[in-house]
Design a protein around this motif. Sequence first.
Motif, mmCIF file in Angstrom:
data_model
loop_
_atom_site.group_PDB
_atom_site.id
_atom_site.type_symbol
_atom_site.label_atom_id
_atom_site.label_comp_id
_atom_site.label_asym_id
_atom_site.label_seq_id
_atom_site.Cartn_x
_atom_site.Cartn_y
_atom_site.Cartn_z
ATOM 1 N N VAL A 1 74.289 48.111 -43.279
ATOM 2 C CA VAL A 1 72.854 48.163 -42.988
ATOM 3 C C VAL A 1 72.327 46.730 -42.908
ATOM 4 O O VAL A 1 72.983 45.777 -43.347
ATOM 5 N N LEU A 2 71.138 46.585 -42.355
ATOM 6 C CA LEU A 2 70.576 45.257 -42.092
ATOM 7 C C LEU A 2 70.524 44.394 -43.344
ATOM 8 O O LEU A 2 70.863 43.201 -43.306
ATOM 9 N N VAL A 3 70.101 44.979 -44.464
ATOM 10 C CA VAL A 3 69.963 44.156 -45.670
ATOM 11 C C VAL A 3 71.317 43.570 -46.092
ATOM 12 O O VAL A 3 71.395 42.442 -46.595
ATOM 13 N N GLN A 4 72.417 44.308 -45.858
ATOM 14 C CA GLN A 4 73.744 43.781 -46.186
ATOM 15 C C GLN A 4 74.077 42.582 -45.295
ATOM 16 O O GLN A 4 74.603 41.573 -45.768
ATOM 17 N N GLN B 1 63.700 52.258 -49.147
ATOM 18 C CA GLN B 1 63.796 52.250 -47.680
ATOM 19 C C GLN B 1 65.249 52.355 -47.226
ATOM 20 O O GLN B 1 65.575 53.095 -46.288
ATOM 21 N N ASN B 2 66.131 51.599 -47.891
ATOM 22 C CA ASN B 2 67.542 51.609 -47.504
ATOM 23 C C ASN B 2 68.220 52.932 -47.856
ATOM 24 O O ASN B 2 69.002 53.461 -47.066
ATOM 25 N N PHE B 3 67.929 53.466 -49.046
ATOM 26 C CA PHE B 3 68.540 54.732 -49.428
ATOM 27 C C PHE B 3 68.040 55.879 -48.546
ATOM 28 O O PHE B 3 68.799 56.813 -48.270
ATOM 29 N N ALA B 4 66.793 55.805 -48.079
ATOM 30 C CA ALA B 4 66.279 56.846 -47.182
ATOM 31 C C ALA B 4 67.131 56.942 -45.921
ATOM 32 O O ALA B 4 67.320 58.032 -45.364
ATOM 33 N N LYS B 5 67.668 55.799 -45.471
ATOM 34 C CA LYS B 5 68.473 55.770 -44.246
ATOM 35 C C LYS B 5 69.892 56.279 -44.480
ATOM 36 O O LYS B 5 70.520 56.806 -43.557
ATOM 37 N N VAL B 6 70.432 56.091 -45.683
ATOM 38 C CA VAL B 6 71.857 56.391 -45.884
ATOM 39 C C VAL B 6 72.108 57.709 -46.612
ATOM 40 O O VAL B 6 73.235 58.206 -46.607
ATOM 41 N N GLN C 1 67.647 63.659 -50.085
ATOM 42 C CA GLN C 1 67.078 62.354 -50.417
ATOM 43 C C GLN C 1 66.926 62.201 -51.934
ATOM 44 O O GLN C 1 66.672 63.172 -52.644
ATOM 45 N N PRO C 2 67.065 60.970 -52.451
ATOM 46 C CA PRO C 2 66.888 60.758 -53.889
ATOM 47 C C PRO C 2 65.435 60.998 -54.302
ATOM 48 O O PRO C 2 64.506 60.701 -53.543
ATOM 49 N N ILE D 1 75.484 65.696 -45.553
ATOM 50 C CA ILE D 1 75.470 64.824 -46.747
ATOM 51 C C ILE D 1 75.666 63.381 -46.303
ATOM 52 O O ILE D 1 76.419 63.098 -45.370
ATOM 53 N N GLY D 2 75.002 62.462 -47.001
ATOM 54 C CA GLY D 2 75.053 61.056 -46.642
ATOM 55 C C GLY D 2 76.013 60.241 -47.485
ATOM 56 O O GLY D 2 77.096 60.711 -47.858
ATOM 57 N N HIS D 3 75.601 59.012 -47.816
ATOM 58 C CA HIS D 3 76.495 58.009 -48.394
ATOM 59 C C HIS D 3 76.811 58.231 -49.871
ATOM 60 O O HIS D 3 77.763 57.655 -50.388
#
Length: 294
Positions: A148-151, A173-178, A184-185, A268-270
């Motif tokens: 992701v961008l932040v990484q 914001q980042n967890f919403a994407k992954v 969602q958490p 399911i996501g990351h």
Amino acid sequence: MSGLPGIALADWRSAGQDLRFNGHAIRYWTAGQGEPLLLIHGFPTASWDWHYLWQPLAQKYRVIACDMLGFGDSAKPRGHAYSLLQQADLQQALLAHLGIGEPVHVLAHDYGDSVAQELIARHQEGRVQLASCVFLNGGLFPETHHPVLVQKLLLSPIGPLIGRLFSRQKLAQNFAKVFGPQTQPSAQELDDFWNLIAAGNGPAVMHRLIRYMPERRVNRDRWVAAMQATALPLRVIDGAVDPISGAHMVARYRELIAKPDTVLLDGIGHYPQTEAPEQVLAHYLEFRQRLEAE
């Protein structure tokens, strides 16, 4: 929401124990009896990631986990050259500290997958004894890892600034994407994840921890060769809609690994261990039952 009860962060923290590793304080947890099962967490979170699975697994196995150097409630030394190879050393030091000499089963996620790959390579070299390895979503192959961008920003020259600016809002914001769209958490989970990242001024070392991405590329061929050569039972349990290492990573795994044992979790996501812990538990126990039957 999970049907498994999980463990509140305060209760989890109070159950931790301390180990010195290369002069640094490391927090670790252990529970249960039976064959040792080492749980290895991912970036940027900590061993509490396993809290839904901890008690169910401890009913069958001796579960072991630590917050790796730079993560969670372990030391986060400034100016340290964090390395996946050193984190593998830490896992071996933890096993030695606990007096475990028998082969160890491994369940890993994300950054922990790379540590587990190093342990598989060491197993092949006769430097550690493993019994099996199961990977959750992670960058097993640099060519399929979509950071992701932040990484990417953390790796850049402005990485130290990006780390210092990292916040609970940025994490959300980042967890919403992954995470998966339906898994969602919660606000409480985000608070707890952030609490662990922020402990010990963790954002100040994130740009150093992120060096695992180029380190993965350096070690790729040795790690993939070890996975291709090993007789260890391996399985991948993967959240399919993860943009970082979802179904596209599993497709690559199936190309590279003979007789691939892979499970894709739809929707399911990351973070499958917190998004769909019952499914992860069922697929993990099924894998272990099959080993015992052989």
